[in-house]
Design a protein around this motif. Sequence first.
Motif, mmCIF file in Angstrom:
data_model
loop_
_atom_site.group_PDB
_atom_site.id
_atom_site.type_symbol
_atom_site.label_atom_id
_atom_site.label_comp_id
_atom_site.label_asym_id
_atom_site.label_seq_id
_atom_site.Cartn_x
_atom_site.Cartn_y
_atom_site.Cartn_z
ATOM 1 N N LEU A 204 -62.282 47.513 72.079
ATOM 2 C CA LEU A 204 -60.941 47.853 71.599
ATOM 3 C C LEU A 204 -60.850 47.831 70.085
ATOM 4 N N GLY A 205 -60.173 48.862 69.535
ATOM 5 C CA GLY A 205 -59.887 48.875 68.118
ATOM 6 C C GLY A 205 -58.794 47.875 67.799
ATOM 7 N N GLN A 378 -68.760 44.955 55.615
ATOM 8 C CA GLN A 378 -68.644 45.806 54.441
ATOM 9 C C GLN A 378 -69.808 46.781 54.345
ATOM 10 N N LEU A 379 -71.017 46.288 54.618
ATOM 11 C CA LEU A 379 -72.204 47.138 54.572
ATOM 12 C C LEU A 379 -72.096 48.276 55.586
ATOM 13 N N GLY A 380 -71.725 47.943 56.819
ATOM 14 C CA GLY A 380 -71.607 48.965 57.850
ATOM 15 C C GLY A 380 -70.589 50.021 57.507
ATOM 16 N N ARG A 381 -69.458 49.604 56.989
ATOM 17 C CA ARG A 381 -68.391 50.573 56.663
ATOM 18 C C ARG A 381 -68.796 51.448 55.486
ATOM 19 N N GLU A 382 -69.519 50.873 54.527
ATOM 20 C CA GLU A 382 -69.995 51.672 53.391
ATOM 21 C C GLU A 382 -70.983 52.741 53.849
ATOM 22 N N LEU A 383 -71.702 52.453 54.936
ATOM 23 C CA LEU A 383 -72.674 53.408 55.478
ATOM 24 C C LEU A 383 -72.036 54.356 56.491
ATOM 25 N N GLY A 384 -70.730 54.280 56.642
ATOM 26 C CA GLY A 384 -70.025 55.197 57.525
ATOM 27 C C GLY A 384 -70.127 54.847 58.991
ATOM 28 N N MET A 385 -70.420 53.599 59.333
ATOM 29 C CA MET A 385 -70.535 53.174 60.721
ATOM 30 C C MET A 385 -69.286 52.436 61.180
ATOM 31 N N THR A 386 -68.957 52.608 62.448
ATOM 32 C CA THR A 386 -67.920 51.795 63.071
ATOM 33 C C THR A 386 -68.499 50.408 63.307
ATOM 34 N N VAL A 387 -67.784 49.360 62.923
ATOM 35 C CA VAL A 387 -68.291 47.992 63.049
ATOM 36 C C VAL A 387 -67.566 47.281 64.186
ATOM 37 N N VAL A 388 -68.360 46.784 65.158
ATOM 38 C CA VAL A 388 -67.811 46.124 66.345
ATOM 39 C C VAL A 388 -68.314 44.683 66.392
ATOM 40 N N VAL A 400 -59.631 36.000 62.802
ATOM 41 C CA VAL A 400 -60.496 35.902 61.639
ATOM 42 C C VAL A 400 -61.374 37.148 61.507
ATOM 43 N N LEU A 401 -61.752 37.767 62.632
ATOM 44 C CA LEU A 401 -62.544 38.997 62.580
ATOM 45 C C LEU A 401 -61.708 40.173 62.078
ATOM 46 N N ALA A 402 -60.453 40.196 62.482
ATOM 47 C CA ALA A 402 -59.559 41.248 61.975
ATOM 48 C C ALA A 402 -59.409 41.114 60.461
ATOM 49 N N GLU A 403 -59.297 39.868 59.998
ATOM 50 C CA GLU A 403 -59.191 39.615 58.565
ATOM 51 C C GLU A 403 -60.475 40.011 57.842
ATOM 52 N N ALA A 404 -61.617 39.852 58.528
ATOM 53 C CA ALA A 404 -62.907 40.194 57.924
ATOM 54 C C ALA A 404 -63.106 41.701 57.831
ATOM 55 N N GLY A 405 -62.315 42.486 58.540
ATOM 56 C CA GLY A 405 -62.365 43.935 58.400
ATOM 57 C C GLY A 405 -63.135 44.694 59.458
ATOM 58 N N VAL A 406 -63.487 44.042 60.607
ATOM 59 C CA VAL A 406 -64.190 44.798 61.646
ATOM 60 C C VAL A 406 -63.265 45.879 62.198
ATOM 61 N N ASP A 407 -63.862 46.933 62.749
ATOM 62 C CA ASP A 407 -63.074 48.047 63.277
ATOM 63 C C ASP A 407 -62.664 47.838 64.733
ATOM 64 N N ALA A 408 -63.499 47.130 65.504
ATOM 65 C CA ALA A 408 -63.231 46.973 66.933
ATOM 66 C C ALA A 408 -63.873 45.687 67.432
ATOM 67 N N MET A 409 -63.459 45.265 68.631
ATOM 68 C CA MET A 409 -63.967 44.020 69.210
ATOM 69 C C MET A 409 -64.249 44.211 70.696
ATOM 70 N N GLN A 410 -65.175 43.386 71.189
ATOM 71 C CA GLN A 410 -65.564 43.420 72.595
ATOM 72 C C GLN A 410 -65.770 41.987 73.054
#
Length: 431
Positions: A204-205, A378-388, A400-410
């Motif tokens: 989920l995003g 940050q690295l993943g997003r800079e490389l254009g990847m969705t981070v889960v 805390v993960l939402a605050e860290a900037g991840v795109d989605a969680m499982q």
Amino acid sequence: MTLTRSDPSTGILDRYGCLELVTKLASGAMESRQPLAALWIDLDRFRQINESFGHLGGDSVILQIVDRLKERLCGRAELARMGGDEFVCLAPRVDRRHAEYLARELLETIESPLQVGEIQLHPSASVGVALLDADEDPLAFLERSDQAMIAAKRQGGNRFVFSGDEPVPGRLGIMLAREELDIENKLHTALETGGLRLFYQPILGLDGRIEAVEALMRCHVDGEQIPPIKFIPVAEKTGLIIRLGEWSLLQGARYARQLQGQGFSTKVAINVSRAQLLAPKFSQALHGAMLCADVDPDLIELELTESLFMDVSDSVQRNLREARECGVGLAIDDFGTGYSCLANLKDIPATKLKLDRAFVKVLPEDRRALAVVKAMTQLGRELGMTVVAEGVENQGQHDVLAEAGVDAMQGYHHARPMDEDALQGWLQNKK
């Protein structure tokens, strides 16, 4: 006793003579209800002696040790050479306590220094001890002493181990081997009778949208559920993982098409093994699954451990490239605990980065783990990847993960793995 089958170089029984004798002694021991012990002896580091002094030097060591052992045994037990630097001592009317004394005697006899040319050697040995069980096959009795010797060698040598006391190779090892054979048989049955199923766990995003669902294989045979932690290693060892993987590709693609037909354009993420990517026909299997399912490639995602992206094999790299060229997404699974090199990460054709649950489970308390998560995100997003983030199990981790900037969680906090019917009901409720 007349030695009719003896080793020509040492004058003691050879392997075949030993097998004849153990059969006779075992029969007599069972009839008289007297104990019988077998002590399997293997000289430690004997290959180094052969390499250093040649076979003549090695033969000299063998002869000196045999002479010592015969003198020490003094008719109390029969000595046989099983080949090379391995011997068996068969000791009638010797129980466990006396077998332990005998094993210590043999080790002491062997470890006395001996001379080879101008060099003084300090030999040692590994000894495996077995006591004959009631109605036991004589060859199985000997094999147990051999397995116990192997255990003694694995523990560093210069010691003895009783059969049944060794950590794995003896009876437990046999049980484990039989369990693997049973699981292998059940996997064949599952493939033939429909005992495999895919469960799906949503990803989920942050806004609650369905980013994808991961296909997770389950195996049921004759009412028994075999956990993936047991059947996946067996499938990899036996090569069945390729058939399981092809089945998973086809079923996952069909379900993605089914969801699309019901108005859910949801990606289905399918796990792929290294064995599949090494197979020259992987691309054909992938294309075949999508053609049979009549599904859009952008609804299929392949999940691979991060080490696979670093695999220099031409087959792996070609298959990854061709999968990406046909429009299929590639996800780096369990990122952060493998072998990724940051210098190479920029060249990886992946579309998604899945952070390993090892970083998530210690949140929010572990601030150092959080710093690593932030950096990888940050690295993943800079490389254009969705981070889960994987393995999210509570609201504190989510926040805390939402605050860290991840795109989605499982994880279980959002949804557990579900079968097709349950997932479709879950998706309907999310509308």
